[in-house]
Design a protein around this motif. Structure first.
Motif, PDB file in Angstrom:
ATOM      1  N   LEU A 193       0.837  -1.205   0.000  1.00 38.67           N
ATOM      2  CA  LEU A 193       0.000   0.000   0.000  1.00 38.67           C
ATOM      3  C   LEU A 193       0.871   1.254   0.000  1.00 38.67           C
ATOM      4  O   LEU A 193       1.713   1.434   0.878  1.00 38.67           O
ATOM      5  N   GLY A 194       0.676   2.124  -0.970  1.00 36.84           N
ATOM      6  CA  GLY A 194       1.441   3.364  -1.046  1.00 36.84           C
ATOM      7  C   GLY A 194       2.651   3.303  -1.943  1.00 36.84           C
ATOM      8  O   GLY A 194       3.308   4.329  -2.184  1.00 36.84           O
ATOM      9  N   VAL A 195       2.992   2.109  -2.469  1.00 33.20           N
ATOM     10  CA  VAL A 195       4.100   2.030  -3.430  1.00 33.20           C
ATOM     11  C   VAL A 195       3.720   2.841  -4.664  1.00 33.20           C
ATOM     12  O   VAL A 195       2.605   2.727  -5.167  1.00 33.20           O
ATOM     13  N   PRO A 196       4.620   3.698  -5.182  1.00 31.14           N
ATOM     14  CA  PRO A 196       4.250   4.567  -6.309  1.00 31.14           C
ATOM     15  C   PRO A 196       4.040   3.782  -7.600  1.00 31.14           C
ATOM     16  O   PRO A 196       4.818   2.879  -7.939  1.00 31.14           O
ATOM     17  N   LEU A 197       2.992   4.156  -8.303  1.00 33.02           N
ATOM     18  CA  LEU A 197       2.700   3.592  -9.622  1.00 33.02           C
ATOM     19  C   LEU A 197       2.674   4.713 -10.656  1.00 33.02           C
ATOM     20  O   LEU A 197       2.171   5.809 -10.371  1.00 33.02           O
ATOM     21  N   ILE A 198       3.185   4.422 -11.854  1.00 36.34           N
ATOM     22  CA  ILE A 198       2.897   5.274 -13.000  1.00 36.34           C
ATOM     23  C   ILE A 198       1.803   4.577 -13.791  1.00 36.34           C
ATOM     24  O   ILE A 198       1.906   3.388 -14.099  1.00 36.34           O
ATOM     25  N   GLU A 199       0.744   5.315 -14.087  1.00 33.59           N
ATOM     26  CA  GLU A 199      -0.360   4.765 -14.883  1.00 33.59           C
ATOM     27  C   GLU A 199      -0.392   5.459 -16.234  1.00 33.59           C
ATOM     28  O   GLU A 199      -0.465   6.691 -16.312  1.00 33.59           O
ATOM     29  N   ILE A 200      -0.314   4.672 -17.293  1.00 36.53           N
ATOM     30  CA  ILE A 200      -0.402   5.194 -18.667  1.00 36.53           C
ATOM     31  C   ILE A 200      -1.681   4.645 -19.288  1.00 36.53           C
ATOM     32  O   ILE A 200      -1.876   3.426 -19.330  1.00 36.53           O
ATOM     33  N   ALA A 201      -2.550   5.524 -19.759  1.00 37.54           N
ATOM     34  CA  ALA A 201      -3.803   5.103 -20.391  1.00 37.54           C
ATOM     35  C   ALA A 201      -3.796   5.490 -21.859  1.00 37.54           C
ATOM     36  O   ALA A 201      -3.623   6.667 -22.193  1.00 37.54           O
ATOM     37  N   THR A 202      -3.980   4.502 -22.739  1.00 36.03           N
ATOM     38  CA  THR A 202      -4.015   4.798 -24.172  1.00 36.03           C
ATOM     39  C   THR A 202      -5.431   5.141 -24.607  1.00 36.03           C
ATOM     40  O   THR A 202      -6.408   4.852 -23.906  1.00 36.03           O
ATOM     41  N   ALA A 203      -5.539   5.733 -25.774  1.00 32.82           N
ATOM     42  CA  ALA A 203      -6.839   5.933 -26.400  1.00 32.82           C
ATOM     43  C   ALA A 203      -7.361   4.577 -26.884  1.00 32.82           C
ATOM     44  O   ALA A 203      -6.570   3.647 -27.106  1.00 32.82           O
ATOM     45  N   PRO A 204      -8.698   4.423 -27.082  1.00 32.69           N
ATOM     46  CA  PRO A 204      -9.238   3.132 -27.542  1.00 32.69           C
ATOM     47  C   PRO A 204      -9.017   2.941 -29.051  1.00 32.69           C
ATOM     48  O   PRO A 204      -9.963   2.793 -29.827  1.00 32.69           O
ATOM     49  N   GLN A 205      -7.762   2.946 -29.452  1.00 34.00           N
ATOM     50  CA  GLN A 205      -7.405   2.876 -30.876  1.00 34.00           C
ATOM     51  C   GLN A 205      -6.730   1.553 -31.245  1.00 34.00           C
ATOM     52  O   GLN A 205      -6.248   1.387 -32.366  1.00 34.00           O
ATOM     53  N   ILE A 206      -6.703   0.620 -30.310  1.00 40.59           N
ATOM     54  CA  ILE A 206      -6.120  -0.701 -30.574  1.00 40.59           C
ATOM     55  C   ILE A 206      -7.187  -1.538 -31.274  1.00 40.59           C
ATOM     56  O   ILE A 206      -8.312  -1.658 -30.782  1.00 40.59           O
ATOM     57  N   THR A 207      -6.849  -2.116 -32.413  1.00 35.47           N
ATOM     58  CA  THR A 207      -7.864  -2.764 -33.256  1.00 35.47           C
ATOM     59  C   THR A 207      -7.693  -4.274 -33.408  1.00 35.47           C
ATOM     60  O   THR A 207      -8.420  -4.894 -34.169  1.00 35.47           O
ATOM     61  N   SER A 208      -6.735  -4.871 -32.696  1.00 36.74           N
ATOM     62  CA  SER A 208      -6.572  -6.331 -32.758  1.00 36.74           C
ATOM     63  C   SER A 208      -5.864  -6.798 -31.495  1.00 36.74           C
ATOM     64  O   SER A 208      -5.168  -6.018 -30.830  1.00 36.74           O
ATOM     65  N   PRO A 209      -6.017  -8.073 -31.136  1.00 36.17           N
ATOM     66  CA  PRO A 209      -5.326  -8.599 -29.954  1.00 36.17           C
ATOM     67  C   PRO A 209      -3.814  -8.461 -30.041  1.00 36.17           C
ATOM     68  O   PRO A 209      -3.158  -8.120 -29.055  1.00 36.17           O
ATOM     69  N   GLU A 210      -3.239  -8.719 -31.218  1.00 29.79           N
ATOM     70  CA  GLU A 210      -1.783  -8.634 -31.363  1.00 29.79           C
ATOM     71  C   GLU A 210      -1.288  -7.194 -31.225  1.00 29.79           C
ATOM     72  O   GLU A 210      -0.198  -6.954 -30.709  1.00 29.79           O
ATOM     73  N   MET A 211      -2.099  -6.232 -31.688  1.00 29.45           N
ATOM     74  CA  MET A 211      -1.705  -4.831 -31.510  1.00 29.45           C
ATOM     75  C   MET A 211      -1.699  -4.474 -30.023  1.00 29.45           C
ATOM     76  O   MET A 211      -0.831  -3.711 -29.566  1.00 29.45           O
ATOM     77  N   ALA A 212      -2.633  -5.026 -29.264  1.00 29.74           N
ATOM     78  CA  ALA A 212      -2.666  -4.775 -27.813  1.00 29.74           C
ATOM     79  C   ALA A 212      -1.374  -5.255 -27.166  1.00 29.74           C
ATOM     80  O   ALA A 212      -0.787  -4.575 -26.321  1.00 29.74           O
ATOM     81  N   ARG A 213      -0.910  -6.435 -27.579  1.00 24.54           N
ATOM     82  CA  ARG A 213       0.337  -6.963 -27.033  1.00 24.54           C
ATOM     83  C   ARG A 213       1.515  -6.075 -27.429  1.00 24.54           C
ATOM     84  O   ARG A 213       2.399  -5.803 -26.606  1.00 24.54           O
ATOM     85  N   GLU A 214       1.537  -5.606 -28.656  1.00 19.11           N
ATOM     86  CA  GLU A 214       2.642  -4.764 -29.135  1.00 19.11           C
ATOM     87  C   GLU A 214       2.671  -3.432 -28.383  1.00 19.11           C
ATOM     88  O   GLU A 214       3.748  -2.941 -28.030  1.00 19.11           O
ATOM     89  N   VAL A 215       1.499  -2.860 -28.103  1.00 22.11           N
ATOM     90  CA  VAL A 215       1.433  -1.611 -27.343  1.00 22.11           C
ATOM     91  C   VAL A 215       1.988  -1.822 -25.933  1.00 22.11           C
ATOM     92  O   VAL A 215       2.782  -1.020 -25.437  1.00 22.11           O
TER      93      VAL A 215
END
Length: 623
Positions: free
Chosen positions: A178-200
């Motif tokens: 609890l309290g360990v720092p996280l960086i959160e990166i959120a992409t736009a919903p522009q991923i169009t295939s499962p393999e692209m999700a893995r590459e991102v």
């Protein structure tokens, strides 16, 4: 599947732990395995946000009514983690790393950083909320394929407590995380295939490592996916830990949504009515049941409740994703209210429930062959909450797919956790002042920008003539500096050093780390001819089991002193003479099996390349 015609939209959120002290106190971010010093027990309650609304996810957690036990450690926790003291000033090393990453992703930092509270009352935060801060927006990620994915936000936030055990009425958490720092990166919903999700995910992971500030190892990076298809719904998949499961999770969620849309069409074709929230106590049917589950529950004072589902026969066993049926989906909703699960007519008789008992239930509920039923065995209060949740989910099945938060399972499927959170859960942190982002600070950090990871990998690959795979492994495992140091000091063939530090080392699955000095001694011994490169795995494994022992003694114990050329020739002559028939039958194709026999005999005491040269010469196949 044709993901384009299905209208697949996918976004990714990456949560990466940073290797610093905690975000709002000076406690170390280390995991604890010993017994806790203190245990604290609490309950949490849903409250309205600034606009007077209660978040639906928080409300569901409150309805469950569980108690939460927290494990506290004197050497790695303080009153901040217990929510008995206000947060301290934010960790500026974390902010600098987030701003550096923003520059790498061409994101625009905000002028003023505001700490916000995000309502979370599943027990994973003692305060009932998670602190988070927006750092930058409107970035861009360029993939190796040439595709570009928008980066909506980059935030820093505190990690949640680590779950230790869970029962319907009590959950135990450890406060070390609890309290360990996280960086959160959120992409736009522009991923169009499962393999692209893995590459991102892979590309973002490489960029994070390039900052030199991230933790490594299992559990230090988590990926959440947001997936939807046309006519479906946005579903958030939480906690995909393994890179290779990302594509599978997206694929299975698409399969699930397609199957649930098909189920909706089946219900409409059947003209099935919406089930009523009317539950029947049919415990008397099971008073003498031989089902161990039901018998044990009744002995503890629990009852058997039934729900009628007109025209539902066969639909509860409809597969919605690999190995998971619609009945499993409904069971997840029931479990979210604290019960252990459900029985349903499409799977009975089973679990000790007999055919006669099934028919008696059908008679008691006045069901036809076209109808189905669901049973829950629990206390009245728990059963009613669970059955209400099941009915609400079934009613949605007639109209649309519900937006949900789901847990990633280890096989790439998912399980329901709670509804999607709403906007009511965010409100300002009242204990911390906003932070002005100074332009001078931005300029200083931009001067420290590292080269993109793919450029660094290409540079290593070219300079040392390594394969792309080996160069990537060195980079991913943060061993480039060690590799370069060992090469500079020993001049051993780079591929041997790189392969030892990555593939060979990982194959041993070590529980301890060797120092740079250990590896330097290893390669100096190799260079001095004390053993051959083929024996490196044997030497490392033996050394790991006897770290207090001298390397020369290890080599001696293994019998790995290098063979002389004359002794090697004798061994080869012996094996060739024993295999004359094989050589006559297979000709040059006999080289490989003979090579295997010789390697077994010499047991790493000489170089494989030399063995092949002598063998080819003996058989007349040499140059």
């Amino acid at each position: 599947m044709d993901y384009k015609s299905l209208g697949l939209k996918c976004g990714l959120e990456i949560h990466q732990q940073l290797d610093t002290e905690k975000l709002f106190c000076d406690c170390p971010s280390i995991l604890q395995e010993r017994e806790p010093d203190i245990l604290i027990k609490r309950k949490l309650h849903a409250v309205a946000g600034e606009l007077g609304e209660v978040d639906p996810a928080a409300m569901q957690a409150a309805l469950r009514g569980a108690s939460y036990v927290y494990q506290f450690y004197n050497d790695s926790n303080c009153l901040v983690e217990l929510d008995e003291e206000p947060p301290h000033e934010i960790n500026y090393d974390v902010l600098d790393t987030a701003i550096l990453l923003s520059a790498l992703l061409r994101a625009k930092p905000v002028d003023e950083i505001h700490i916000m509270r995000k309502t979370v009352i599943d027990g994973s935060n003692t305060s009932g909320f998670q602190r988070t801060a927006l750092i930058s927006t409107n970035g861009e990620l360029k993939l190796r394929t040439g595709d570009k994915i928008g980066i909506q936000t980059i935030c820093v936030e505190e990690d949640a407590a680590r779950i230790i055990s869970a029962k319907p009425d009590e959950v135990v958490y450890n406060l070390d995380r609890l309290g360990v720092p996280l960086i959160e990166i959120a992409t736009a919903p522009q991923i169009t295939s499962p393999e692209m999700a893995r590459e991102v995910a892979l590309t973002l992971g490489l960029l994070l490592r390039s900052t030199g500030k991230v933790k490594r190892g299992i559990g230090t990076i988590r990926q959440d996916l947001n997936v939807s298809i046309a006519h479906g719904a946005r579903v958030e998949i939480k906690g995909v830990q393994e890179l290779n499961l990302i594509a599978k999770a997206v694929e299975n969620e698409v399969i699930r949504q397609v199957a649930l849309l098909s189920l909706r069409d089946d219900l409409r074709l059947r003209n099935a009515p919406y089930p009523e929230k009317k539950f029947y106590d049919i415990s008397q049917i099971f008073t003498t049941s031989q089902s161990k589950i039901i018998k044990s529950a009744i002995e503890f004072g629990k009852l058997v409740y039934a729900l009628k589902l007109p025209k539902f026969a066969g639909l509860l066993k409809k597969e919605v994703s690999p190995g998971r049926r619609f009945g499993t989906e409904l069971a997840d909703y029931a479990k979210s209210m604290g019960t252990s699960g459900i029985f349903h007519s499409d799977e009975l008789p089973a679990y000790g429930v007999t055919f006669d008992e099934v028919m008696r239930v059908r008679a008691a509920l006045s069901l036809t062959d076209k109808d189905a039923f669901i049973l829950i065995v629990d206390l009245k209060e728990v059963s009613e909450k669970a059955l209400n949740a099941v009915v609400d989910r079934i009613n949605l099945a007639f109209e649309k797919l519900p937006g949900e938060t789901r847990k990633a399972n280890s096989d790439g499927t998912t399980s329901y956790i709670r509804p999607l959170p709403g906007g009511a859960r965010m409100y300002p942190e009242t204990d911390l002042m906003p932070i002005v982002v100074q332009s001078r600070k931005l300029s200083e950090l931009k001067k420290k920008l590292p080269k993109p990871p793919w450029e660094q990998i290409k540079q290593i690959e070219k300079k040392y003539k390594l394969s792309n795979e080996l160069a990537t492994e060195l980079y991913n495992e943060n061993k480039v500096q060690l590799f370069e140091k060992l090469f500079d000091l020993t001049k051993i063939e780079p591929t041997i050093i790189a392969n030892t530090l990555t593939n060979t080392w990982n194959s041993l699955n070590p529980e301890v780390e060797l120092s740079a000095k250990h590896f330097l001694d290893l390669f100096n011994a190799l260079k001095g001819g004390k053993f051959s490169k083929e024996a490196i795995p044997q030497v490392l494994e033996a050394w790991l089991n006897n770290l207090g022992k001298n390397l020369d003694a290890i080599i001696s114990d293994l019998g790995l002193e290098k063979l002389s050329y004359a002794d090697l020739e004798k061994i080869i002559d012996k094996i060739v003479s024993e295999n004359t028939k094989l050589i006559q039958e297979k000709g040059e194709s006999a080289l490989q099996p003979l090579m295997g026999d010789i390697m077994k005999e010499v047991r790493g005491r000489t170089d494989g390349k030399l063995i092949m040269e002598i063998l080819q010469k003996k058989l007349g196949y040499g140059k």
